[in-house]
Motif scaffolding. Sequence first.
Motif, PDB file in Angstrom:
ATOM      1  N   ALA A 143       0.835  -1.207   0.000  1.00 55.36           N
ATOM      2  CA  ALA A 143       0.000   0.000   0.000  1.00 55.36           C
ATOM      3  C   ALA A 143       0.870   1.258   0.000  1.00 55.36           C
ATOM      4  O   ALA A 143       0.573   2.223  -0.719  1.00 55.36           O
ATOM      5  CB  ALA A 143      -0.944  -0.010   1.194  1.00 55.36           C
ATOM      6  N   LEU A 144       1.934   1.243   0.790  1.00 54.44           N
ATOM      7  CA  LEU A 144       2.859   2.395   0.801  1.00 54.44           C
ATOM      8  C   LEU A 144       3.474   2.590  -0.573  1.00 54.44           C
ATOM      9  O   LEU A 144       3.550   3.720  -1.090  1.00 54.44           O
ATOM     10  CB  LEU A 144       3.957   2.188   1.851  1.00 54.44           C
ATOM     11  CG  LEU A 144       3.536   2.294   3.309  1.00 54.44           C
ATOM     12  CD1 LEU A 144       4.677   1.847   4.220  1.00 54.44           C
ATOM     13  CD2 LEU A 144       3.107   3.715   3.641  1.00 54.44           C
ATOM     14  N   LEU A 145       3.921   1.503  -1.152  1.00 56.89           N
ATOM     15  CA  LEU A 145       4.544   1.581  -2.474  1.00 56.89           C
ATOM     16  C   LEU A 145       3.524   2.015  -3.515  1.00 56.89           C
ATOM     17  O   LEU A 145       3.813   2.857  -4.372  1.00 56.89           O
ATOM     18  CB  LEU A 145       5.148   0.226  -2.842  1.00 56.89           C
ATOM     19  CG  LEU A 145       5.937   0.160  -4.139  1.00 56.89           C
ATOM     20  CD1 LEU A 145       7.121   1.130  -4.109  1.00 56.89           C
ATOM     21  CD2 LEU A 145       6.419  -1.259  -4.376  1.00 56.89           C
ATOM     22  N   SER A 146       2.336   1.490  -3.434  1.00 48.00           N
ATOM     23  CA  SER A 146       1.282   1.863  -4.380  1.00 48.00           C
ATOM     24  C   SER A 146       0.946   3.349  -4.266  1.00 48.00           C
ATOM     25  O   SER A 146       0.755   4.028  -5.277  1.00 48.00           O
ATOM     26  CB  SER A 146       0.040   1.017  -4.109  1.00 48.00           C
ATOM     27  OG  SER A 146      -1.024   1.445  -4.901  1.00 48.00           O
ATOM     28  N   ASN A 147       0.868   3.829  -3.044  1.00 49.14           N
ATOM     29  CA  ASN A 147       0.603   5.243  -2.823  1.00 49.14           C
ATOM     30  C   ASN A 147       1.708   6.094  -3.444  1.00 49.14           C
ATOM     31  O   ASN A 147       1.446   7.106  -4.088  1.00 49.14           O
ATOM     32  CB  ASN A 147       0.470   5.530  -1.325  1.00 49.14           C
ATOM     33  CG  ASN A 147      -0.002   6.925  -1.057  1.00 49.14           C
ATOM     34  OD1 ASN A 147      -0.885   7.425  -1.742  1.00 49.14           O
ATOM     35  ND2 ASN A 147       0.582   7.552  -0.055  1.00 49.14           N
ATOM     36  N   ARG A 148       2.939   5.649  -3.256  1.00 54.40           N
ATOM     37  CA  ARG A 148       4.078   6.359  -3.847  1.00 54.40           C
ATOM     38  C   ARG A 148       3.943   6.377  -5.367  1.00 54.40           C
ATOM     39  O   ARG A 148       4.131   7.403  -6.016  1.00 54.40           O
ATOM     40  CB  ARG A 148       5.373   5.674  -3.426  1.00 54.40           C
ATOM     41  CG  ARG A 148       6.625   6.066  -4.186  1.00 54.40           C
ATOM     42  CD  ARG A 148       7.023   7.508  -3.952  1.00 54.40           C
ATOM     43  NE  ARG A 148       7.300   7.701  -2.561  1.00 54.40           N
ATOM     44  CZ  ARG A 148       8.482   8.000  -2.073  1.00 54.40           C
ATOM     45  NH1 ARG A 148       9.480   8.194  -2.878  1.00 54.40           N
ATOM     46  NH2 ARG A 148       8.651   8.148  -0.792  1.00 54.40           N
ATOM     47  N   LEU A 149       3.606   5.227  -5.940  1.00 51.24           N
ATOM     48  CA  LEU A 149       3.494   5.133  -7.391  1.00 51.24           C
ATOM     49  C   LEU A 149       2.355   5.993  -7.929  1.00 51.24           C
ATOM     50  O   LEU A 149       2.456   6.553  -9.018  1.00 51.24           O
ATOM     51  CB  LEU A 149       3.279   3.677  -7.818  1.00 51.24           C
ATOM     52  CG  LEU A 149       4.444   2.729  -7.562  1.00 51.24           C
ATOM     53  CD1 LEU A 149       4.028   1.293  -7.831  1.00 51.24           C
ATOM     54  CD2 LEU A 149       5.650   3.102  -8.390  1.00 51.24           C
ATOM     55  N   SER A 150       1.286   6.098  -7.172  1.00 50.24           N
ATOM     56  CA  SER A 150       0.134   6.884  -7.625  1.00 50.24           C
ATOM     57  C   SER A 150       0.372   8.380  -7.529  1.00 50.24           C
ATOM     58  O   SER A 150      -0.127   9.148  -8.349  1.00 50.24           O
ATOM     59  CB  SER A 150      -1.088   6.548  -6.785  1.00 50.24           C
ATOM     60  OG  SER A 150      -1.483   5.243  -7.019  1.00 50.24           O
ATOM     61  N   ASN A 151       1.113   8.799  -6.519  1.00 49.53           N
ATOM     62  CA  ASN A 151       1.234  10.221  -6.229  1.00 49.53           C
ATOM     63  C   ASN A 151       2.480  10.882  -6.784  1.00 49.53           C
ATOM     64  O   ASN A 151       2.559  12.103  -6.811  1.00 49.53           O
ATOM     65  CB  ASN A 151       1.164  10.456  -4.723  1.00 49.53           C
ATOM     66  CG  ASN A 151      -0.182  10.080  -4.155  1.00 49.53           C
ATOM     67  OD1 ASN A 151      -1.189  10.167  -4.844  1.00 49.53           O
ATOM     68  ND2 ASN A 151      -0.201   9.633  -2.912  1.00 49.53           N
ATOM     69  N   GLU A 152       3.444  10.114  -7.168  1.00 48.83           N
ATOM     70  CA  GLU A 152       4.700  10.699  -7.646  1.00 48.83           C
ATOM     71  C   GLU A 152       4.688  10.816  -9.163  1.00 48.83           C
ATOM     72  O   GLU A 152       4.639   9.829  -9.858  1.00 48.83           O
ATOM     73  CB  GLU A 152       5.891   9.825  -7.218  1.00 48.83           C
ATOM     74  CG  GLU A 152       6.082   9.750  -5.729  1.00 48.83           C
ATOM     75  CD  GLU A 152       6.885  10.925  -5.191  1.00 48.83           C
ATOM     76  OE1 GLU A 152       7.604  11.579  -5.970  1.00 48.83           O
ATOM     77  OE2 GLU A 152       6.789  11.176  -3.985  1.00 48.83           O
ATOM     78  N   ALA A 153       4.749  12.017  -9.632  1.00 48.07           N
ATOM     79  CA  ALA A 153       4.808  12.237 -11.082  1.00 48.07           C
ATOM     80  C   ALA A 153       6.240  12.105 -11.566  1.00 48.07           C
ATOM     81  O   ALA A 153       6.515  11.459 -12.567  1.00 48.07           O
ATOM     82  CB  ALA A 153       4.240  13.597 -11.438  1.00 48.07           C
TER      83      ALA A 153
END
Length: 190
Positions: free
Chosen positions: A127-137
């Motif tokens: 979930a942390l990694l997914s959040n990073r992937l979703s929010n980092e352009a």
Amino acid sequence: MRLEMISAGQNLREDYLWLANLDPAIIQGLLTLLSASVAALVALYIAKKIYPIQKDKDREIKIDEEKRAVYRDFLKNIDGLLNQRLLDTQVEKMRAINRVKASLNEVSIFAHKDTADAMRALYVFAALLSNRLSNEADFGSESQESYAEELENANMAFRIAINAARIELGVAPLENIAELAILTSRPNGD
């Protein structure tokens, strides 16, 4: 003494002489009754001793099959969560998160504590990694280091969860588990 033995043998023969005089149909009927009685006793033994053991084994096999399906579903949903950056809408992303949570609930029902804990840890890191992937352009150098650490944590949690599930299912843990990874490339294609 010999006389007594002969007499005893003659007495024994005389005692069972009536068997020789019986009609063969009666003897056949008695043998049929005896074999049916033996078969009934064997069936009773199987019903009382063997059948419950087999039912327990069948139950264990069924539970293991269900566990495999639950674990497979959970890991598939983790993969979907990590690939949510490919999803178009926020609604699809929330559905991916909800699928993982639902499958984690199923894992919690079936899994032993160690396996459930490993799967929960995998969910947290994914979930942390997914959040990073979703929010980092864009991934600057500082962000890339943080991403690499989160990726390693998620991959390690994945390896631990896989081995915990394998051990619980009675399968040997993977020795060369370093080859397993949930995500190997960075979002920008590196």
